[in-house]
Design a protein around this motif. Sequence first.
Motif, PDB file in Angstrom:
ATOM      1  N   UNK A  99       0.675  -1.539  -0.038  1.00 32.73           N
ATOM      2  CA  UNK A  99       0.153  -0.165  -0.251  1.00 32.73           C
ATOM      3  C   UNK A  99       1.201   1.212  -0.025  1.00 32.73           C
ATOM      4  N   UNK A 100       1.748   1.201  -0.953  1.00 30.76           N
ATOM      5  CA  UNK A 100       2.935   1.949  -0.074  1.00 30.76           C
ATOM      6  C   UNK A 100       2.960   3.514  -1.449  1.00 30.76           C
ATOM      7  N   UNK A 101       2.205   4.377  -1.217  1.00 30.19           N
ATOM      8  CA  UNK A 101       2.046   5.699  -2.084  1.00 30.19           C
ATOM      9  C   UNK A 101       0.949   5.799  -2.358  1.00 30.19           C
ATOM     10  N   UNK A 102       0.075   4.580  -2.066  1.00 29.39           N
ATOM     11  CA  UNK A 102      -2.054   5.097  -1.503  1.00 29.39           C
ATOM     12  C   UNK A 102      -2.413   5.708  -0.190  1.00 29.39           C
ATOM     13  N   UNK A 103      -3.590   5.481  -1.013  1.00 28.44           N
ATOM     14  CA  UNK A 103      -4.153   6.786   0.016  1.00 28.44           C
ATOM     15  C   UNK A 103      -4.308   6.629   1.588  1.00 28.44           C
ATOM     16  N   UNK A 104      -4.574   4.687   2.051  1.00 30.14           N
ATOM     17  CA  UNK A 104      -4.216   4.532   2.913  1.00 30.14           C
ATOM     18  C   UNK A 104      -3.423   3.539   4.080  1.00 30.14           C
ATOM     19  N   UNK A 105      -2.169   4.535   3.455  1.00 30.16           N
ATOM     20  CA  UNK A 105      -1.026   4.015   3.300  1.00 30.16           C
ATOM     21  C   UNK A 105      -0.120   4.064   5.335  1.00 30.16           C
ATOM     22  N   UNK A 106      -1.433   5.362   5.183  1.00 28.72           N
ATOM     23  CA  UNK A 106      -1.350   6.185   6.831  1.00 28.72           C
ATOM     24  C   UNK A 106      -1.180   4.849   7.599  1.00 28.72           C
ATOM     25  N   UNK A 107      -2.504   3.933   7.288  1.00 25.66           N
ATOM     26  CA  UNK A 107      -3.187   2.909   8.140  1.00 25.66           C
ATOM     27  C   UNK A 107      -2.604   2.028   8.007  1.00 25.66           C
TER      28      UNK A 107
END
Length: 201
Positions: free
Chosen positions: A110-118
């Motif tokens: 999920x690197x660079x995706x909107x939900x990466x922080x999660x």
Amino acid sequence: QDIAKETLQKVNDYMGTAEFKGLDAAAKKAYTDLKQTLIDAGGQTASNPFSSQTWDEIADLTEQYKSHVKALAEESEKHTAAVTDYQKAVDKEKQARADLEAAIKAQASHLGKADQGEYDKAVEEARQNLADATQGVADTFQQMQETGEAVQQQQTDVNNTQQNLHQKTEAAAQGLNNFNTVLGQLTSGTLTGFVNGVSNV
């Protein structure tokens, strides 16, 4: 003590007879020594099986032995629980390590995706869980070691007390057996038997 006192009375009675007064010095000394031995056996000397102190020591050792056996059982129970806790902690750490690996793998996808922080947060939580689990392994291992040492110490105390108790009771029993043999000679009804009894005391 009653046996010793009764026999002492018999010795005193005999030493007051004309037959005793007619004995040579060596024979008289044998009776004098016997008299002192019987006085001691009446409870004035702690090293004989008739002494109340001897049986007080045996009773005390018996209580010590029972106390150590009880303590050993308690420490063994604690150690068993500690071993179980350690095994659970090891399993928990293993699971925490697997969870971290899974979290890192999910994060990578999920690197660079909107939900990466999660997923970043999930990895940090997994790292903390692993750190806590690792500390749990260390803590439970220490507890397992300490309870194991306590069990060993209690086992040593049990063994030592048991040996002391065995030696004390064996000595007292042997003393009673020896005295009964002598008593049999003293009460045989013959002067020869009495003299043999004197010589064996």
